[in-house]
Design a protein around this motif. Structure first.
Motif, PDB file in Angstrom:
ATOM      1  N   ILE A 192      39.603  28.255  47.167  1.00 35.05           N
ATOM      2  CA  ILE A 192      40.067  29.635  47.055  1.00 35.05           C
ATOM      3  C   ILE A 192      39.155  30.413  46.119  1.00 35.05           C
ATOM      4  CG2 ILE A 192      41.960  31.085  46.248  1.00 35.05           C
ATOM      5  CD1 ILE A 192      43.881  28.902  47.101  1.00 35.05           C
ATOM      6  N   GLN A 193      38.793  29.800  45.008  1.00 32.21           N
ATOM      7  CA  GLN A 193      37.920  30.454  44.032  1.00 32.21           C
ATOM      8  C   GLN A 193      36.556  30.763  44.651  1.00 32.21           C
ATOM      9  OE1 GLN A 193      37.468  28.132  40.492  1.00 32.21           O
ATOM     10  NE2 GLN A 193      36.453  29.762  39.339  1.00 32.21           N
ATOM     11  N   ASP A 196      34.706  43.566  35.788  1.00 35.55           N
ATOM     12  CA  ASP A 196      34.170  43.167  37.090  1.00 35.55           C
ATOM     13  C   ASP A 196      34.903  41.926  37.586  1.00 35.55           C
ATOM     14  OD1 ASP A 196      32.416  42.089  39.213  1.00 35.55           O
ATOM     15  OD2 ASP A 196      31.067  43.661  38.549  1.00 35.55           O
ATOM     16  N   ASP A 197      35.354  41.957  38.846  1.00 36.01           N
ATOM     17  CA  ASP A 197      36.152  40.841  39.366  1.00 36.01           C
ATOM     18  C   ASP A 197      35.345  39.562  39.518  1.00 36.01           C
ATOM     19  OD1 ASP A 197      34.618  41.872  41.358  1.00 36.01           O
ATOM     20  OD2 ASP A 197      36.158  41.847  42.909  1.00 36.01           O
ATOM     21  N   VAL A 198      34.002  39.654  39.620  1.00 37.77           N
ATOM     22  CA  VAL A 198      33.191  38.444  39.713  1.00 37.77           C
ATOM     23  C   VAL A 198      33.354  37.597  38.458  1.00 37.77           C
ATOM     24  CG1 VAL A 198      30.843  37.532  39.866  1.00 37.77           C
ATOM     25  CG2 VAL A 198      31.527  39.454  41.305  1.00 37.77           C
ATOM     26  N   GLY A 199      33.351  38.275  37.297  1.00 33.78           N
ATOM     27  CA  GLY A 199      33.549  37.563  36.036  1.00 33.78           C
ATOM     28  C   GLY A 199      34.915  36.908  35.955  1.00 33.78           C
ATOM     29  N   TYR A 200      35.938  37.615  36.422  1.00 34.94           N
ATOM     30  CA  TYR A 200      37.296  37.051  36.408  1.00 34.94           C
ATOM     31  C   TYR A 200      37.380  35.799  37.272  1.00 34.94           C
ATOM     32  CZ  TYR A 200      39.352  41.100  34.032  1.00 34.94           C
ATOM     33  OH  TYR A 200      39.667  42.054  33.112  1.00 34.94           O
ATOM     34  N   ILE A 201      36.783  35.875  38.459  1.00 35.33           N
ATOM     35  CA  ILE A 201      36.883  34.744  39.384  1.00 35.33           C
ATOM     36  C   ILE A 201      36.111  33.543  38.857  1.00 35.33           C
ATOM     37  CG2 ILE A 201      36.430  33.976  41.743  1.00 35.33           C
ATOM     38  CD1 ILE A 201      36.662  36.902  42.607  1.00 35.33           C
ATOM     39  N   GLY A 259      46.921  38.689  49.595  1.00 34.56           N
ATOM     40  CA  GLY A 259      46.957  38.239  50.977  1.00 34.56           C
ATOM     41  C   GLY A 259      45.721  37.489  51.407  1.00 34.56           C
ATOM     42  N   ARG A 260      44.587  37.675  50.690  1.00 37.16           N
ATOM     43  CA  ARG A 260      43.362  36.981  51.084  1.00 37.16           C
ATOM     44  C   ARG A 260      43.376  35.524  50.672  1.00 37.16           C
ATOM     45  NH1 ARG A 260      38.500  40.137  48.588  1.00 37.16           N
ATOM     46  NH2 ARG A 260      39.958  40.253  46.851  1.00 37.16           N
ATOM     47  N   THR A 261      44.072  35.205  49.596  1.00 38.48           N
ATOM     48  CA  THR A 261      44.031  33.843  49.070  1.00 38.48           C
ATOM     49  C   THR A 261      45.363  33.116  49.176  1.00 38.48           C
ATOM     50  OG1 THR A 261      44.528  34.695  46.858  1.00 38.48           O
ATOM     51  CG2 THR A 261      42.218  34.419  47.433  1.00 38.48           C
ATOM     52  N   MET A 262      46.437  33.859  49.558  1.00 34.30           N
ATOM     53  CA  MET A 262      47.765  33.278  49.613  1.00 34.30           C
ATOM     54  C   MET A 262      48.119  32.715  48.230  1.00 34.30           C
ATOM     55  SD  MET A 262      48.555  34.018  52.650  1.00 34.30           S
ATOM     56  CE  MET A 262      50.037  33.076  52.977  1.00 34.30           C
TER      57      MET A 262
END
Length: 248
Positions: A3-4, A123-128, A137-140
């Protein structure tokens, strides 16, 4: 971890093309960007040499150099193959936690090469990369290490001494559908016997047959009795050779 990696694939593609993310309160399409007084300022902002406007307005558009963007895209392409179950089955690749960790490290290294000064904290890249993101909904819903594997209404035991061949035999062409469940969640819902498309085709065929039977029931006239094939003396006429004789 899959998922990550999948979340990183989506976000890093945008990062390579549109650059870092804007502050949440500044996100808008650059064409309509305004100052504190509501005046358009897009034409007054100095852009970098590799500027590419983000159509969603979430990123600054200040993309990295093409060579650095290529590094990100190359690692993203490799990661896409890693999370592709069909590819890994064809390669007969043993999928482990370490296998996915190596992919995550490669993605993290590509980001550090392209942006050595680091990404903005929003930035969401850093969070992920840190393993922090909102479930949508993309990762459930993410499962932990204690997830249960179910097949044919039975839970598969986990352990170093257990293999799929213990349940399925050693036919390497066997295809099954397994499902993950939370511990203690019980057996998952069974797969339908037929898919949705086949069910629609069967219903359409059944409806067509019903309409044909309905028309036959309504057609109770005896017009067919005048047909040649309905003549009870047809066989006798053929034997005597008088079937072509017409009486006036």
């Amino acid at each position: 971890m899959q998922i990550q990696i999948r979340r990183l694939i989506d976000s890093m593609e945008d990062l390579a093309k549109y650059g870092p993310a804007k502050k949440p309160d500044k996100q808008c399409i650059d064409t309509y960007q305004t100052d504190d007084h509501g005046n358009l300022i897009n034409d007054k902002i100095q852009r970098g040499p590799y500027y590419c406007m983000d159509p969603t307005g979430r990123r600054t558009g200040e993309a990295p150099e093409p060579k650095l963007a290529e590094i990100i895209n190359r690692e993203v392409g490799k990661a896409r193959q890693v999370v592709n179950a069909k590819v890994q089955v064809e390669k007969k690749q043993i999928v482990t936690k370490q296998f996915f960790q190596e992919t995550l490290d490669s993605l993290r290294g590509a980001v550090m090469i392209a942006f050595p000064e680091g990404l903005p904290e929003w930035d969401d890249v850093g969070y992920i990369l840190k393993g922090e993101w909102e479930i949508d909904g993309r990762t459930m819903e993410a499962f932990d290490d204690k997830a249960e594997l179910w097949w044919a209404g039975k839970q598969m035991e986990q352990g170093q001494d257990k293999k799929l061949s213990d349940y399925l035999g050693k036919n390497d062409k066997t295809k099954i559908v397994c499902k993950l469940q939370k511990p203690g969640g019980g057996a998952p819902q069974r797969e339908p016997a037929i898919d949705e498309r086949t069910q629609k085709e069967m219903m359409a065929f059944y409806h067509k047959k019903q309409e044909e039977l309905k028309k036959l029931e309504e057609d109770d006239e005896d017009n067919h009795l005048g047909s040649v094939w309905a003549d009870p003396r047809q066989l006798k006429s053929n034997l005597q050779g008088t079937n072509a004789v017409r009486w006036k």
